[in-house]
Design a protein around this motif. Structure first.
Motif, mmCIF file in Angstrom:
data_model
loop_
_atom_site.group_PDB
_atom_site.id
_atom_site.type_symbol
_atom_site.label_atom_id
_atom_site.label_comp_id
_atom_site.label_asym_id
_atom_site.label_seq_id
_atom_site.Cartn_x
_atom_site.Cartn_y
_atom_site.Cartn_z
ATOM 1 N N ARG A 186 -36.569 -49.422 -21.594
ATOM 2 C CA ARG A 186 -35.769 -48.316 -20.827
ATOM 3 C C ARG A 186 -36.294 -47.696 -19.456
ATOM 4 O O ARG A 186 -35.706 -47.087 -18.711
ATOM 5 N N ALA A 187 -37.780 -48.045 -19.398
ATOM 6 C CA ALA A 187 -38.310 -47.619 -18.118
ATOM 7 C C ALA A 187 -37.593 -48.164 -17.027
ATOM 8 O O ALA A 187 -37.633 -47.406 -15.948
ATOM 9 N N GLU A 188 -37.410 -49.446 -16.687
ATOM 10 C CA GLU A 188 -36.615 -50.098 -15.600
ATOM 11 C C GLU A 188 -35.311 -49.447 -15.639
ATOM 12 O O GLU A 188 -34.834 -49.211 -14.346
ATOM 13 N N LEU A 189 -34.672 -49.282 -16.503
ATOM 14 C CA LEU A 189 -33.204 -48.685 -16.534
ATOM 15 C C LEU A 189 -33.390 -47.197 -15.718
ATOM 16 O O LEU A 189 -32.540 -46.741 -14.899
ATOM 17 N N LEU A 190 -34.405 -46.279 -16.328
ATOM 18 C CA LEU A 190 -34.451 -45.223 -15.494
ATOM 19 C C LEU A 190 -34.863 -45.288 -13.918
ATOM 20 O O LEU A 190 -34.424 -44.424 -13.314
ATOM 21 N N GLU A 191 -35.880 -46.244 -13.941
ATOM 22 C CA GLU A 191 -36.244 -46.483 -12.494
ATOM 23 C C GLU A 191 -35.023 -46.550 -11.461
ATOM 24 O O GLU A 191 -35.071 -46.444 -10.565
ATOM 25 N N LYS A 192 -34.273 -47.616 -12.163
ATOM 26 C CA LYS A 192 -33.051 -47.932 -11.413
ATOM 27 C C LYS A 192 -32.239 -46.617 -11.203
ATOM 28 O O LYS A 192 -31.429 -46.424 -9.995
ATOM 29 N N ARG A 193 -31.900 -45.921 -12.076
ATOM 30 C CA ARG A 193 -30.962 -44.874 -12.007
ATOM 31 C C ARG A 193 -31.695 -43.829 -11.190
ATOM 32 O O ARG A 193 -30.886 -42.987 -10.304
ATOM 33 N N TYR A 205 -24.541 -44.563 -17.019
ATOM 34 C CA TYR A 205 -24.303 -45.045 -15.410
ATOM 35 C C TYR A 205 -23.878 -46.397 -14.995
ATOM 36 O O TYR A 205 -24.333 -47.106 -15.601
ATOM 37 N N ALA A 206 -22.811 -46.150 -14.278
ATOM 38 C CA ALA A 206 -22.196 -47.419 -13.728
ATOM 39 C C ALA A 206 -23.147 -48.485 -12.864
ATOM 40 O O ALA A 206 -24.203 -47.898 -12.462
ATOM 41 N N PRO A 207 -22.728 -49.544 -12.608
ATOM 42 C CA PRO A 207 -23.448 -50.490 -11.672
ATOM 43 C C PRO A 207 -23.940 -49.784 -10.529
ATOM 44 O O PRO A 207 -24.914 -50.206 -9.752
ATOM 45 N N ASN A 208 -22.900 -49.021 -9.859
ATOM 46 C CA ASN A 208 -22.968 -48.524 -8.488
ATOM 47 C C ASN A 208 -24.076 -47.380 -8.559
ATOM 48 O O ASN A 208 -24.242 -46.719 -7.407
ATOM 49 N N GLY A 209 -24.268 -47.001 -9.631
ATOM 50 C CA GLY A 209 -25.307 -45.687 -9.887
ATOM 51 C C GLY A 209 -24.861 -44.632 -10.313
ATOM 52 O O GLY A 209 -25.631 -43.500 -10.457
ATOM 53 N N ASN A 269 -23.380 -41.490 -12.300
ATOM 54 C CA ASN A 269 -23.311 -40.992 -13.712
ATOM 55 C C ASN A 269 -21.694 -40.735 -14.099
ATOM 56 O O ASN A 269 -21.166 -39.681 -13.831
ATOM 57 N N SER A 270 -20.981 -41.753 -14.720
ATOM 58 C CA SER A 270 -19.711 -41.680 -15.171
ATOM 59 C C SER A 270 -19.664 -41.083 -16.230
ATOM 60 O O SER A 270 -20.434 -41.272 -17.537
ATOM 61 N N GLN A 271 -18.739 -40.043 -16.485
ATOM 62 C CA GLN A 271 -18.281 -39.395 -17.757
ATOM 63 C C GLN A 271 -17.406 -40.129 -18.626
ATOM 64 O O GLN A 271 -16.072 -40.091 -18.369
ATOM 65 N N LYS A 272 -17.885 -41.000 -19.290
ATOM 66 C CA LYS A 272 -16.912 -41.822 -19.778
ATOM 67 C C LYS A 272 -15.627 -41.543 -20.625
ATOM 68 O O LYS A 272 -14.709 -42.211 -20.772
ATOM 69 N N THR A 273 -15.873 -40.522 -21.174
ATOM 70 C CA THR A 273 -14.655 -40.002 -21.847
ATOM 71 C C THR A 273 -13.745 -39.343 -21.084
ATOM 72 O O THR A 273 -12.649 -38.821 -21.613
ATOM 73 N N ARG A 274 -13.867 -39.268 -19.816
ATOM 74 C CA ARG A 274 -12.853 -38.445 -18.951
ATOM 75 C C ARG A 274 -12.423 -39.456 -17.769
ATOM 76 O O ARG A 274 -13.406 -39.964 -17.112
ATOM 77 N N THR A 275 -11.313 -39.913 -17.701
ATOM 78 C CA THR A 275 -10.769 -40.522 -16.749
ATOM 79 C C THR A 275 -10.727 -40.057 -15.202
ATOM 80 O O THR A 275 -10.719 -40.491 -14.259
ATOM 81 N N ASP A 276 -10.920 -38.551 -15.190
ATOM 82 C CA ASP A 276 -10.933 -37.844 -13.893
ATOM 83 C C ASP A 276 -12.242 -37.735 -13.557
ATOM 84 O O ASP A 276 -12.365 -37.104 -12.602
ATOM 85 N N LEU A 277 -13.398 -38.127 -14.034
ATOM 86 C CA LEU A 277 -14.549 -38.133 -13.650
ATOM 87 C C LEU A 277 -15.475 -39.232 -13.684
ATOM 88 O O LEU A 277 -16.441 -39.505 -14.437
ATOM 89 N N SER A 289 -20.490 -59.564 -8.362
ATOM 90 C CA SER A 289 -19.990 -60.873 -8.322
ATOM 91 C C SER A 289 -18.545 -61.008 -8.844
ATOM 92 O O SER A 289 -18.157 -62.091 -8.757
ATOM 93 N N GLU A 290 -17.941 -59.792 -9.102
ATOM 94 C CA GLU A 290 -16.475 -59.663 -9.475
ATOM 95 C C GLU A 290 -16.016 -58.564 -9.331
ATOM 96 O O GLU A 290 -16.842 -57.560 -8.759
ATOM 97 N N ILE A 291 -14.530 -58.470 -9.288
ATOM 98 C CA ILE A 291 -14.172 -57.121 -8.968
ATOM 99 C C ILE A 291 -14.557 -56.301 -10.270
ATOM 100 O O ILE A 291 -14.149 -56.740 -11.267
ATOM 101 N N ASP A 292 -14.973 -55.146 -9.704
ATOM 102 C CA ASP A 292 -15.051 -54.111 -10.903
ATOM 103 C C ASP A 292 -14.405 -52.527 -10.434
ATOM 104 O O ASP A 292 -15.123 -52.054 -9.662
ATOM 105 N N PHE A 293 -13.510 -52.395 -11.027
ATOM 106 C CA PHE A 293 -12.408 -51.122 -10.591
ATOM 107 C C PHE A 293 -13.389 -49.793 -10.992
ATOM 108 O O PHE A 293 -13.082 -49.071 -10.283
ATOM 109 N N SER A 294 -14.324 -49.913 -11.925
ATOM 110 C CA SER A 294 -15.041 -48.691 -12.192
ATOM 111 C C SER A 294 -16.275 -48.398 -11.530
ATOM 112 O O SER A 294 -16.921 -47.583 -11.237
#
Length: 726
Positions: free
Chosen positions: A346-353, A662-666, A668-676, A17-22
């Motif tokens: 956490r079960a629903e979180l894993l299900e979504k992933r 895991y970002a909203p788009n699903g 698995n983002s490596q948050k400590t690395r901007t190249d991944l 519902s908003e712009i999410d660059f990530s």
């Protein structure tokens, strides 16, 4: 009770519902992928590209075949012969690798430049940027208000609705975007308000190629290096309101076609044909009031563009039908997991992933060649893929009732078997040595790591055997094995030849120089890396099994190495990273804890349960968790489950740490690395972990089972994991 698949999948539709660059959303088919902003296109390309340094994701249009090679100043491509090699001693002889970047010398006048050039070329390129323009001017972020964007997983369709601000007036624009399931074709539907007639347009811009994360270079100084020209079709086959163009980038080229398939109503009967501006590298299509529908095709030949257009259904009510039918059938048959009735939050979180990972692996990692870590989303490591990660991307598909998606990539190995044989021969080895960091050409990239990594070797054996097990009849299984036997044979020949017999110990060993799974070790110090010695034994054991099934004589050296492969090094009941690293958990407690891979998706019976458990406990007490990568959590969970601790397995899979994000788009983002901003081995690893855990826990299909306290699981179409032990 059967899982309500439609309800389960729809519950996890990504919604913005908003712009999410990530977290942009993508549509694709494994061969071709289009990533969009909330307009449903790539209208805000510049803003997304500018966000990369802060963890944003560029908006790319990528394909499996879309590679670019930038020419050196003299126009002659470098080869490995231009690079000064590093010499090592191995088993009494000298071997050579392009592992260190040497200064130029009289013998190698371009070594330094060639080393870097070969790392960056070929690279996957961003084929085009497709976005809305207003009055032939770019639309900026402050002109857009996101109303609702939803990726409808069941249909493979991206639905977007936004407000476009125009001098104080807001216009509602609705867009639907999809990728054809069998063609590199983007299907776009735009509902345009009457007051924006021919003011709103779709512009397709063609960049020069780049090896960076965007895969695109729009800078003016690149203009002389590429060209965009209109091409003509045979008039008898030409479709009204269509245009084709050839984009030539250095010595590479591809074709693009745009055709108007809008419903012919009174509101849009007088349409503007697409126009090309060759000097500024774009094609533009003005929009008419009402529904505008376009098919945009990318291909290596103009004939393929033409063929796609001629076959595309022109019935406006069936415009997206091939897409929705394919995805409906996919979700109907794929392996699926539900955590309904669970009490742990956490079960629903894993299900979504899990649900989003199934989708992402299908569109990003299941093509005709092994995928990049970032798939077709954007470039990682100069746009090249890593063969040691192919396993983590795709292995799960064999167990989730989609082996044909994994099987598509095997043709790349067959086509490049001769390259792998040559790679082995350069240092006097028999068989085929599969490289690590490569492009479509299968040539190794100079690197202090990639040329010395070896754990990718047995992967193709594992993947082939996993798909073999899915064949429904003995005849199909035999045909598959015969077709792929040479991949098994030459891979095993190298593995057997690479192992060295130690007459003092009576075992075969893996000697330096070698970089192990845990890439923190100096290549000259590593002997018998823990996972590799187990995986070598597994790979040769499986190759022997294939030979016996095919009634082919098993080479004696295969048997000898398999029977006498040295066990994983250990001391005081704890596994070490390698034989020369007794201080593993004091000085090397970061990166991949590879000594625990031996009891994850494979099981080395030479390791006792007590040793595996003590090693896992020591890991939990000493390791730097922020240094772990996405797929590490998956195999650690398998290890915990193998030791009977599913509570720990669920904790590891859901732990809150930067590289298990895991970002909203699903992704698995490596948050400590901007190249991944995306790391698909983590997504694929998660899926494989559950296939293993469900089998180890004896979870019966179609029945709800408490996997761990608070985690009630039900699965369908997940194949029982074969649990290789040896």
């Amino acid at each position: 009770m059967k899982i309500d698949r439609e309800k389960l999948v729809a519950k996890h539709n990504p919604i913005l519902s908003e712009i999410d660059f990530s977290s942009p959303l993508s549509v694709g088919n494994g061969e071709f992928c289009f990533t969009a902003d909330p307009t449903g296109l790539q209208t805000l390309y510049d803003e997304y590209a500018g966000s990369v340094e802060k963890g944003g994701v560029p908006l790319c249009t990528m394909s499996q075949w879309g590679w670019h090679t930038a020419m050196p100043p003299d126009g002659v491509p470098y080869t490995e012969a231009d690079v000064a090699m590093t010499e090592y001693e191995w088993n009494g002889r000298t071997v050579h690798y392009t592992s260190r970047r040497m200064e130029n010398s009289a013998s190698f006048p371009h070594s330094k430049e060639a080393y870097q050039w070969l790392r960056e070329n070929p690279h996957r390129m961003n084929l085009a940027t497709i976005g809305f323009f207003l009055d032939e001017k770019p639309i900026s972020q402050n002109m857009i208000t996101v109303l609702h964007q939803e990726l409808i997983l069941l249909q493979g369709l991206l639905s977007s609705e936004f407000l476009l601000s125009d001098h104080g007036t807001n216009h509602v624009i609705q867009t639907k975007t999809a990728v054809h399931p069998q063609k590199d074709a983007l299907l776009v539907s735009v509902k345009c308000p009457k007051e924006l007639e021919e003011r709103l347009s779709v512009r397709i811009r063609f960049p020069y190629g780049a090896s960076d994360i965007t895969g695109a270079d729009f800078s003016a100084d690149r203009k002389a290096l590429h060209s965009l020209e209109k091409t003509e079709w045979d008039g008898s086959k030409k479709i009204a309101s269509s245009l084709t163009a050839e984009h030539i980038v250095d010595n590479d080229r591809y074709y693009f076609g745009l055709t108007d398939l809008s419903p012919k109503t009174s509101g849009n009967s007088c349409r503007t044909k697409p126009q090309i501006d060759s000097s500024n590298f774009f094609i533009e299509q003005k929009l008419s009031p009402g529904i505008n529908q376009f098919c945009m095709v990318f291909a290596t030949t103009v004939e393929e563009v033409q063929k796609t257009f001629n076959k595309q259904n022109k019935n406006p009510f069936l415009f997206f039908e091939p897409v929705t039918v394919w995805w409906y059938n996919f979700w109907k048959k794929t392996g699926i997991i539900s955590f309904e009735s669970s009490t742990d939050s956490r079960a629903e979180l894993l299900e979504k992933r899990i649900i989003l990972s199934i989708y992402l692996i299908a569109i990003q990692s299941c093509g005709s060649m092994p995928p990049q870590e970032t798939g077709l989303l954007c470039n990682s490591w100069h746009g090249k893929f890593h063969l040691e990660m192919h396993f983590w991307h795709g292995a799960a598909m064999a167990f989730y009732n989609n082996p044909e998606l994994l099987e598509k990539s095997f043709s790349w190995y067959s086509q490049h078997l001769s390259d792998a044989i040559y790679n082995a021969s350069t240092n006097g080895y028999k068989g085929a040595r599969w490289p690590k960091q490569v492009a479509n050409d299968a040539k190794n990239s100079p690197s202090p790591i990639s040329v010395l990594l070896i754990w990718q070797q047995p992967h193709i054996i594992y993947l082939l055997d996993a798909v073999r097990r899915t064949k429904k009849t003995a005849e199909e299984e035999l045909a598959f094995m015969n077709e792929n036997w040479f991949l098994i044979r030459y891979t095993a020949d190298f593995m057997a030849d690479y192992a060295v017999y130690n007459k003092d110990s009576g075992f075969y060993e893996l000697l330096p120089p070698v970089i192990p799974v845990q890439e923190r070790h100096q290549e000259e110090s590593v002997t018998n890396p823990a996972f590799e010695v187990s995986y070598w034994k597994y790979g040769l054991s499986t190759a022997i099994g294939w030979a016996e099934k095919l009634n082919i004589a098993v080479p004696d050296i295969w048997k000898k190495v398999q029977e006498k492969m040295t066990p994983p090094p250990s001391g005081n009941g704890i596994l070490w990273a390698h034989q020369n690293c007794p201080n593993t958990f004091k000085s090397f407690a970061s990166d991949h804890p590879s000594m625990l891979l031996n009891w994850s998706f494979i099981k080395d019976k030479r390791i006792s349960p007590q040793t595996a458990e003590t090693t896992l406990d020591t890991f939990l007490q000493t390791w730097d968790f922020e240094s772990l990568w996405g797929w590490d959590f998956a195999f650690l969970a398998m290890t915990a489950s193998r030791l009977g601790n599913n509570t720990l397995a669920m904790n590891l899979l859901s732990i809150d740490t930067p590289k298990n994000y895991y970002a909203p788009n699903g992704h698995n983002s490596q948050k400590t690395r901007t190249d991944l901003p995306a790391y698909l081995p983590g997504n694929g690893g998660l899926l494989l972990a559950f296939a293993v855990i469900l089998t180890l826990s004896r979870v019966e299909p179609d029945k709800k089972t408490e996997l761990a306290p608070g985690f009630v699981v039900q699965s369908e179409n997940i194949m029982e994991y074969p649990d290789p032990d040896f």
